[in-house]
Design a protein around this motif. Sequence first.
Motif, PDB file in Angstrom:
ATOM      1  N   HIS A  60      -0.308   5.192  -4.151  1.00 32.37           N
ATOM      2  CA  HIS A  60      -0.403   3.977  -4.971  1.00 32.37           C
ATOM      3  C   HIS A  60      -1.571   3.120  -4.497  1.00 32.37           C
ATOM      4  O   HIS A  60      -1.668   2.785  -3.321  1.00 32.37           O
ATOM      5  CB  HIS A  60       0.902   3.184  -4.863  1.00 32.37           C
ATOM      6  N   TYR A  61      -2.439   2.764  -5.443  1.00 35.78           N
ATOM      7  CA  TYR A  61      -3.590   1.910  -5.147  1.00 35.78           C
ATOM      8  C   TYR A  61      -3.102   0.485  -4.895  1.00 35.78           C
ATOM      9  O   TYR A  61      -2.415  -0.101  -5.725  1.00 35.78           O
ATOM     10  CB  TYR A  61      -4.567   1.955  -6.315  1.00 35.78           C
ATOM     11  N   TYR A  87     -10.513  -1.959   0.633  1.00 34.60           N
ATOM     12  CA  TYR A  87     -11.065  -2.808   1.680  1.00 34.60           C
ATOM     13  C   TYR A  87      -9.927  -3.556   2.340  1.00 34.60           C
ATOM     14  O   TYR A  87      -8.812  -3.601   1.828  1.00 34.60           O
ATOM     15  CB  TYR A  87     -12.132  -3.764   1.155  1.00 34.60           C
ATOM     16  N   GLU A  88     -10.233  -4.108   3.504  1.00 29.21           N
ATOM     17  CA  GLU A  88      -9.192  -4.764   4.277  1.00 29.21           C
ATOM     18  C   GLU A  88      -9.474  -6.257   4.348  1.00 29.21           C
ATOM     19  O   GLU A  88     -10.495  -6.672   4.873  1.00 29.21           O
ATOM     20  CB  GLU A  88      -9.132  -4.165   5.673  1.00 29.21           C
ATOM     21  N   ASN A  89      -8.582  -7.026   3.779  1.00 29.31           N
ATOM     22  CA  ASN A  89      -8.617  -8.472   3.935  1.00 29.31           C
ATOM     23  C   ASN A  89      -7.163  -8.911   4.109  1.00 29.31           C
ATOM     24  O   ASN A  89      -6.246  -8.100   3.940  1.00 29.31           O
ATOM     25  CB  ASN A  89      -9.313  -9.153   2.751  1.00 29.31           C
ATOM     26  N   PRO A  90      -6.910 -10.157   4.446  1.00 35.61           N
ATOM     27  CA  PRO A  90      -5.526 -10.575   4.691  1.00 35.61           C
ATOM     28  C   PRO A  90      -4.576 -10.315   3.522  1.00 35.61           C
ATOM     29  O   PRO A  90      -3.430  -9.917   3.729  1.00 35.61           O
ATOM     30  CB  PRO A  90      -5.657 -12.072   4.977  1.00 35.61           C
ATOM     31  N   THR A  91      -5.033 -10.499   2.297  1.00 36.16           N
ATOM     32  CA  THR A  91      -4.166 -10.278   1.138  1.00 36.16           C
ATOM     33  C   THR A  91      -3.793  -8.811   1.007  1.00 36.16           C
ATOM     34  O   THR A  91      -2.623  -8.470   0.803  1.00 36.16           O
ATOM     35  CB  THR A  91      -4.858 -10.755  -0.150  1.00 36.16           C
ATOM     36  N   ASN A 106      -7.829   5.669   2.761  1.00 30.80           N
ATOM     37  CA  ASN A 106      -8.885   4.681   2.552  1.00 30.80           C
ATOM     38  C   ASN A 106      -9.881   5.159   1.516  1.00 30.80           C
ATOM     39  O   ASN A 106     -10.149   6.347   1.398  1.00 30.80           O
ATOM     40  CB  ASN A 106      -9.626   4.409   3.873  1.00 30.80           C
ATOM     41  N   LYS A 107     -10.406   4.187   0.777  1.00 31.04           N
ATOM     42  CA  LYS A 107     -11.475   4.477  -0.174  1.00 31.04           C
ATOM     43  C   LYS A 107     -12.801   4.250   0.525  1.00 31.04           C
ATOM     44  O   LYS A 107     -12.884   3.389   1.378  1.00 31.04           O
ATOM     45  CB  LYS A 107     -11.339   3.563  -1.393  1.00 31.04           C
ATOM     46  N   PRO A 108     -13.829   4.979   0.227  1.00 30.08           N
ATOM     47  CA  PRO A 108     -13.912   5.972  -0.833  1.00 30.08           C
ATOM     48  C   PRO A 108     -13.079   7.217  -0.496  1.00 30.08           C
ATOM     49  O   PRO A 108     -13.056   7.672   0.633  1.00 30.08           O
ATOM     50  CB  PRO A 108     -15.397   6.313  -0.921  1.00 30.08           C
ATOM     51  N   ILE A 109     -12.392   7.724  -1.495  1.00 30.15           N
ATOM     52  CA  ILE A 109     -11.522   8.885  -1.319  1.00 30.15           C
ATOM     53  C   ILE A 109     -12.382  10.140  -1.233  1.00 30.15           C
ATOM     54  O   ILE A 109     -13.238  10.387  -2.070  1.00 30.15           O
ATOM     55  CB  ILE A 109     -10.522   8.999  -2.481  1.00 30.15           C
TER      56      ILE A 109
END
Length: 156
Positions: A60-61, A87-91, A106-109
């Motif tokens: 699931h994206y 990408y990684e951010n707090p949200t 992780n993307k890019p897949i």
Amino acid sequence: MKPGIRRLIEDLRGAKVLVVHPRDAEGDALIDQLKRIGCNVRGMWPPPAEMPRDIDTVFHYVEASETPAFPASAADHGPTFVAIVDYENPTVLKRLLDSNAHGVVNKPIRPFGILSSLVLARSMHGYTRRLEGKVDKLEPQWRFAIGCFLLNSLWT
């Protein structure tokens, strides 16, 4: 190879996998790699309101936007849940933690790493379910033991 590991890998052939990801090159790459592994794969976008019942594993994206909660997550007794993050951010990290994912892609897949993520996630899912089963069996025993302790302390 240990029998448990061999069974885990053999079970991938024919596993029913749902990919909840926009139809683009990366989504297609993930679907193609899962098919090469031997899984029965379905792609779906946008995310469904309810997950199909016949699914073993969900990729699931995880979006940064405030979309509704995941219809499938590791919190319920549903399928193995693998999150896809770009990408990684707090949200995104909060949504990832809230999903209780068994694994992350992780993307890019890229084709490399999908098998490892899938095997590890399915192994973690099985381990978690076994632990939950043990807790469910022990919980009544603990309640009985605590009740006996309390009764005993009242009499003394």
